[in-house]
Design a protein around this motif. Sequence first.
Motif, PDB file in Angstrom:
ATOM      1  N   GLY A 289       0.802  -1.218   0.000  1.00 25.76           N
ATOM      2  CA  GLY A 289       0.000   0.000   0.000  1.00 25.76           C
ATOM      3  C   GLY A 289       0.831   1.262   0.000  1.00 25.76           C
ATOM      4  N   THR A 290       2.133   1.120   0.047  1.00 29.55           N
ATOM      5  CA  THR A 290       3.026   2.279   0.141  1.00 29.55           C
ATOM      6  C   THR A 290       3.169   3.000  -1.194  1.00 29.55           C
ATOM      7  OG1 THR A 290       4.277   1.192   1.893  1.00 29.55           O
ATOM      8  CG2 THR A 290       5.358   3.015   0.740  1.00 29.55           C
ATOM      9  N   TYR A 291       3.265   2.219  -2.249  1.00 25.51           N
ATOM     10  CA  TYR A 291       3.529   2.792  -3.570  1.00 25.51           C
ATOM     11  C   TYR A 291       2.283   2.740  -4.433  1.00 25.51           C
ATOM     12  CZ  TYR A 291       8.232   2.170  -1.858  1.00 25.51           C
ATOM     13  OH  TYR A 291       9.359   2.217  -1.076  1.00 25.51           O
ATOM     14  N   LYS A 292       2.038   3.852  -5.135  1.00 19.94           N
ATOM     15  CA  LYS A 292       0.850   3.946  -5.978  1.00 19.94           C
ATOM     16  C   LYS A 292       1.219   4.583  -7.300  1.00 19.94           C
ATOM     17  CE  LYS A 292      -1.835   4.735  -1.782  1.00 19.94           C
ATOM     18  NZ  LYS A 292      -2.786   5.623  -1.074  1.00 19.94           N
ATOM     19  N   GLY A 293       0.501   4.199  -8.324  1.00 18.67           N
ATOM     20  CA  GLY A 293       0.717   4.788  -9.634  1.00 18.67           C
ATOM     21  C   GLY A 293      -0.611   5.151 -10.270  1.00 18.67           C
ATOM     22  N   TYR A 294      -0.598   6.221 -11.082  1.00 20.90           N
ATOM     23  CA  TYR A 294      -1.825   6.691 -11.705  1.00 20.90           C
ATOM     24  C   TYR A 294      -1.582   7.042 -13.165  1.00 20.90           C
ATOM     25  CZ  TYR A 294      -3.367   7.309  -6.875  1.00 20.90           C
ATOM     26  OH  TYR A 294      -3.702   7.099  -5.558  1.00 20.90           O
ATOM     27  N   ALA A 295      -2.605   6.850 -13.968  1.00 27.65           N
ATOM     28  CA  ALA A 295      -2.563   7.349 -15.331  1.00 27.65           C
ATOM     29  C   ALA A 295      -2.637   8.872 -15.287  1.00 27.65           C
ATOM     30  CB  ALA A 295      -3.737   6.785 -16.123  1.00 27.65           C
ATOM     31  N   ASP A 296      -2.014   9.513 -16.265  1.00 27.06           N
ATOM     32  CA  ASP A 296      -2.026  10.970 -16.292  1.00 27.06           C
ATOM     33  C   ASP A 296      -3.445  11.526 -16.322  1.00 27.06           C
ATOM     34  OD1 ASP A 296       0.943  11.319 -18.416  1.00 27.06           O
ATOM     35  OD2 ASP A 296       0.720  11.046 -16.247  1.00 27.06           O
ATOM     36  N   ALA A 297      -4.343  10.810 -16.982  1.00 27.37           N
ATOM     37  CA  ALA A 297      -5.710  11.305 -17.142  1.00 27.37           C
ATOM     38  C   ALA A 297      -6.475  11.395 -15.829  1.00 27.37           C
ATOM     39  CB  ALA A 297      -6.473  10.413 -18.120  1.00 27.37           C
ATOM     40  N   VAL A 298      -6.022  10.660 -14.802  1.00 28.55           N
ATOM     41  CA  VAL A 298      -6.762  10.640 -13.546  1.00 28.55           C
ATOM     42  C   VAL A 298      -5.956  11.184 -12.377  1.00 28.55           C
ATOM     43  CG1 VAL A 298      -8.036   8.632 -14.380  1.00 28.55           C
ATOM     44  CG2 VAL A 298      -6.098   8.299 -12.816  1.00 28.55           C
ATOM     45  N   LYS A 299      -4.708  11.495 -12.616  1.00 27.55           N
ATOM     46  CA  LYS A 299      -3.828  11.954 -11.545  1.00 27.55           C
ATOM     47  C   LYS A 299      -4.399  13.221 -10.910  1.00 27.55           C
ATOM     48  CE  LYS A 299       0.298  10.930 -12.541  1.00 27.55           C
ATOM     49  NZ  LYS A 299       1.647  10.911 -13.155  1.00 27.55           N
ATOM     50  N   GLY A 300      -4.447  13.221  -9.584  1.00 30.39           N
ATOM     51  CA  GLY A 300      -4.991  14.363  -8.874  1.00 30.39           C
ATOM     52  C   GLY A 300      -6.491  14.290  -8.641  1.00 30.39           C
ATOM     53  N   ARG A 301      -7.165  13.373  -9.321  1.00 30.27           N
ATOM     54  CA  ARG A 301      -8.619  13.221  -9.157  1.00 30.27           C
ATOM     55  C   ARG A 301      -8.979  11.872  -8.540  1.00 30.27           C
ATOM     56  NH1 ARG A 301     -11.810  12.938 -13.531  1.00 30.27           N
ATOM     57  NH2 ARG A 301     -10.185  12.066 -14.880  1.00 30.27           N
ATOM     58  N   PHE A 302      -8.218  10.837  -8.841  1.00 29.48           N
ATOM     59  CA  PHE A 302      -8.499   9.497  -8.353  1.00 29.48           C
ATOM     60  C   PHE A 302      -7.461   9.112  -7.302  1.00 29.48           C
ATOM     61  CE2 PHE A 302     -10.734   7.575 -12.359  1.00 29.48           C
ATOM     62  CZ  PHE A 302     -11.572   8.680 -12.408  1.00 29.48           C
ATOM     63  N   THR A 303      -7.905   8.294  -6.346  1.00 27.40           N
ATOM     64  CA  THR A 303      -7.008   7.800  -5.301  1.00 27.40           C
ATOM     65  C   THR A 303      -7.261   6.314  -5.081  1.00 27.40           C
ATOM     66  OG1 THR A 303      -7.048   9.952  -4.186  1.00 27.40           O
ATOM     67  CG2 THR A 303      -6.238   8.065  -2.924  1.00 27.40           C
ATOM     68  N   VAL A 304      -6.192   5.532  -5.129  1.00 24.10           N
ATOM     69  CA  VAL A 304      -6.289   4.092  -4.883  1.00 24.10           C
ATOM     70  C   VAL A 304      -5.772   3.803  -3.476  1.00 24.10           C
ATOM     71  CG1 VAL A 304      -4.044   3.649  -5.992  1.00 24.10           C
ATOM     72  CG2 VAL A 304      -5.699   1.783  -5.728  1.00 24.10           C
ATOM     73  N   THR A 305      -6.507   2.971  -2.763  1.00 29.92           N
ATOM     74  CA  THR A 305      -6.107   2.566  -1.414  1.00 29.92           C
ATOM     75  C   THR A 305      -6.422   1.086  -1.237  1.00 29.92           C
ATOM     76  OG1 THR A 305      -8.261   3.209  -0.515  1.00 29.92           O
ATOM     77  CG2 THR A 305      -6.501   4.844  -0.394  1.00 29.92           C
ATOM     78  N   ARG A 306      -5.898   0.536  -0.164  1.00 30.23           N
ATOM     79  CA  ARG A 306      -6.233  -0.848   0.153  1.00 30.23           C
ATOM     80  C   ARG A 306      -6.325  -1.003   1.657  1.00 30.23           C
ATOM     81  NH1 ARG A 306      -1.965  -4.548  -2.602  1.00 30.23           N
ATOM     82  NH2 ARG A 306      -3.374  -6.164  -1.845  1.00 30.23           N
ATOM     83  N   ASP A 307      -7.199  -1.925   2.052  1.00 33.45           N
ATOM     84  CA  ASP A 307      -7.373  -2.276   3.453  1.00 33.45           C
ATOM     85  C   ASP A 307      -7.019  -3.757   3.568  1.00 33.45           C
ATOM     86  OD1 ASP A 307      -8.320  -3.064   5.952  1.00 33.45           O
ATOM     87  OD2 ASP A 307      -9.947  -1.599   5.928  1.00 33.45           O
ATOM     88  N   LYS A 308      -5.851  -4.051   4.084  1.00 34.28           N
ATOM     89  CA  LYS A 308      -5.388  -5.419   4.115  1.00 34.28           C
ATOM     90  C   LYS A 308      -6.161  -6.254   5.119  1.00 34.28           C
ATOM     91  CE  LYS A 308      -1.088  -6.148   3.034  1.00 34.28           C
ATOM     92  NZ  LYS A 308       0.382  -6.245   3.099  1.00 34.28           N
ATOM     93  N   GLU A 309      -6.650  -5.632   6.163  1.00 37.86           N
ATOM     94  CA  GLU A 309      -7.432  -6.392   7.146  1.00 37.86           C
ATOM     95  C   GLU A 309      -8.723  -6.898   6.539  1.00 37.86           C
ATOM     96  OE1 GLU A 309      -8.040  -4.278  10.728  1.00 37.86           O
ATOM     97  OE2 GLU A 309      -5.932  -4.263  11.288  1.00 37.86           O
TER      98      GLU A 309
END
Length: 126
Positions: free
Chosen positions: A55-75
Amino acid sequence: QVRLVEAGGGLVQTGDSLSLSCAASRESFINYPMGWFRQAPGKEREFVAAISWSGTYKGYADAVKGRFTVTRDKEKNMVYLQMNTLRPEDTAVYYCAAIAKRFGEYSTSATAYDYWGQGTQVTVSS
């Protein structure tokens, strides 16, 4: 059998927000890198966002950068895609995917992913 199930799609207006979720059926997904892709009618599937196994590293397409956020809940063995300031060009079927390699790196290429969900439709009206 391994399954990924997306939820949260729908019809919204330009500027609205949506939150997608992806539930994994096996605990082993906890340590898999995960990605979100989308496919609009008549277009190829494209990368949207990805998150490392930790969950530390994330990548985004340029078209969504700044608008979309990816997260995960491992529990909870869940991955999320928060989509803000939606635009009509964001209209597509959204898929979550997993690379079947524990502690592996995420990828922006769809061919690197081994498991896919069934997709959830997101429609943004103008």
